[in-house]
Enzyme design. Structure first.
Site, PDB file in Angstrom:
ATOM      1  CB  SER A  94      -0.882  -0.036   1.248  1.00  0.00           C
ATOM      2  OG  SER A  94      -1.636   1.145   1.366  1.00  0.00           O
ATOM      3  CE  LYS A 119      -3.934   3.675   2.014  1.00  0.00           C
ATOM      4  NZ  LYS A 119      -5.233   3.240   2.563  1.00  0.00           N
ATOM      5  CE  LYS A 170      -7.560  -2.165   6.529  1.00  0.00           C
ATOM      6  NZ  LYS A 170      -7.658  -0.682   6.489  1.00  0.00           N
ATOM      7  CG  ASP A 178     -10.677  -0.597   4.720  1.00  0.00           C
ATOM      8  OD1 ASP A 178     -11.029  -1.057   5.817  1.00  0.00           O
ATOM      9  OD2 ASP A 178      -9.545  -0.068   4.568  1.00  0.00           O
TER      10      ASP A 178
HETATM   11  O1  OSB Z   1      -7.179   1.987   4.253  1.00  0.00           O
HETATM   12  O2  OSB Z   1      -6.162   0.141   4.176  1.00  0.00           O
HETATM   13  C1  OSB Z   1      -6.244   1.286   4.617  1.00  0.00           C
HETATM   14  C2  OSB Z   1      -3.202   2.024   6.827  1.00  0.00           C
HETATM   15  C3  OSB Z   1      -3.788   2.775   7.816  1.00  0.00           C
HETATM   16  C4  OSB Z   1      -5.125   3.074   7.736  1.00  0.00           C
HETATM   17  C5  OSB Z   1      -5.896   2.596   6.662  1.00  0.00           C
HETATM   18  C6  OSB Z   1      -5.321   1.836   5.676  1.00  0.00           C
HETATM   19  C7  OSB Z   1      -3.943   1.564   5.743  1.00  0.00           C
HETATM   20  C8  OSB Z   1      -3.217   0.835   4.720  1.00  0.00           C
HETATM   21  C9  OSB Z   1      -1.934   0.171   5.176  1.00  0.00           C
HETATM   22  O3  OSB Z   1      -3.526   0.814   3.553  1.00  0.00           O
HETATM   23  C10 OSB Z   1      -1.722  -1.178   4.644  1.00  0.00           C
HETATM   24  C11 OSB Z   1      -0.551  -1.846   5.348  1.00  0.00           C
HETATM   25  O4  OSB Z   1      -0.629  -2.114   6.560  1.00  0.00           O
HETATM   26  O5  OSB Z   1       0.449  -2.079   4.677  1.00  0.00           O
HETATM   27 MG    MG Z   2      -8.421   0.964   2.959  1.00  0.00          MG
END
Ligand code: OSB
Ligand code: MG
Length: 371
Positions: free
Chosen positions: A136, A164, A264, A240
């Site tokens: 990510s 992102k 998650k 998500d």
């Molecule tokens: O939206 O998936 C998300 C990290 C913090 C808050 C939200 C998100 C994320 C990530 C990190 O995308 C993914 C990772 O842990 O490598």
């Molecule tokens: Mg996300």
């Protein structure tokens, strides 16, 4: 099984590089760790995925600490609990605080696995030894900077590259990466609920880039509007933040608000609910993948185990330790080989050794609850 003591710790762990999403940036993680001890003195570690600020969900490190100390841990201490029933016990008359609940609930799964002498992954229903890994990538200062990050991620072997996005860092950024990496690069975008239907133009423009999915474009409460948006897009929407329970996953499917779920366990209150979501999605041919919350090696162990369940068919956000930290708090650190992480099936429980000396060094606050 009975818990006789739970110790809370807060550690500080600096990220190797800042991580920016549409709603905020983090440079150093404040992480709440738990050490759970059963009546026979067996101990396991777990991790609470709450962030520093309430920008991903309402929970934070500090609200989780409060919830754990005041309501969640006292609810389970000394009570007869099973891994599969803790979730229900914690849901009764305690609203929300799912990340706090999940930290205890998942610890119970690891304890139960240890008690059974089995690896957590196998105990939880996992069927895979190698998990495909995604990365990510946070919002960068320019499309060119993002292209560089994405290019090296592809070269390192990552099986999915998540970009992102946010207003001002969307179409031009994703377009530049697609252009540079070519049609076959496994790209997706994650908006972290920053858009509204009024700015659907940007999202419709992203539809032209052949993305694997667009994650959580609209508000977390907006399942109906996600359904309206999905009708306008060829690209699957992945939810998500919106999926906080198995009921919300059912709603998503019923409404057509998305076609993929990022699971998650921390977001949904733990493994039992995560498994239920996994099962509902499987029954409706909705693929799932394991999301991440910039976990330390302890939280990562739980993610890797969860991602070994059969319907986790899309690469997870479970990058190796070195992507995040100078040095992790588990031994061995998590590594990636040819784009895969190996599920540790050779020892009971979490499958990695926790570096307690390092945790002691990093601890800024601790509190023991129970005997
Ligand atoms: O939206 O998936 C998300 C990290 C913090 C808050 C939200 C998100 C994320 C990530 C990190 O995308 C993914 C990772 O842990 O490598
Ligand atoms: Mg996300």
């Amino acid at each position: 099984m009975k818990l006789r003591r739970v110790e809370l710790r807060e550690i500080r762990l600096p990220l190797r590089e800042p991580f920016r999403i549409s709603s905020g940036e983090v440079r150093e993680r404040r992480i709440v760790l738990l050490e759970l001890e059963d009546e026979e003195g067996r101990r396991v570690w777990s991790e609470c995925v709450a962030g520093e600020h309430p920008n991903y969900s309402a929970e934070t490190v500090d609200t989780a600490w409060l919830a754990l100390r005041e309501w969640v841990v006292p609810r389970v201490l000394g009570a007869a609990v099973e891994a599969s029933t803790v979730h229900g016990v914690l849901e009764k008359d305690i609203r929300g605080h799912r990340m706090a609940k999940a930290a205890v609930e998942m610890g119970c799964w690891a304890l139960a696995a240890e008690r059974a002498g089995r690896p957590l992954a196998e105990y939880a229903g996992g069927v895979r030894e190698y998990i495909p890994v995604g990365i990510s990538l946070g919002i960068q200062s320019s499309p060119a900077a993002l292209v560089e990050k994405a290019r090296s991620a592809l070269a390192e072997g990552y099986r999915k590259i998540k970009l992102k996005i946010g207003p001002g860092a969307d179409v031009a950024y994703v377009g530049a990466v697609r252009e540079a990496l070519g049609e076959s690069a496994p790209l997706m975008a994650d908006a972290n609920n920053v858009y509204s239907l009024a700015d659907a133009d940007a999202l419709v423009a992203l539809d032209g880039f052949g993305l694997l999915m667009i994650e959580q474009p609209l508000d977390r409460e907006d399942l109906v509007r996600h359904a309206a948006l999905q009708k306008r897009l060829r690209t699957p929407i992945c939810l998500d933040e919106s999926i906080t329970s198995v009921e919300r996953a059912e709603d998503m499917i019923e409404l057509g608000a998305g076609r993929i779920v990022n699971i998650k366990a921390g977001r949904v209150g733990g493994y039992a609910e995560a498994r239920a979501i996994h099962d509902v999605c499987a029954a409706h041919a909705v693929p799932v993948w394991c999301g991440g919350m910039l976990e330390s090696g302890i939280g990562r162990a739980y993610n890797v185990a969860l991602a070994s369940l059969p319907n986790f068919t899309i690469p997870g956000d479970i990058s190796p330790s070195a992507r995040y930290w100078e040095r992790d708090i588990v031994k061995p650190e998590w590594t990636m080989n040819n784009g895969f992480v190996r599920v540790p099936l050779d020892r009971p429980g979490l499958g990695v050794e926790v570096d307690t000396a390092r945790i002691d060094d990093l601890t800024v606050r601790r509190e023991s609850i129970g005997r």
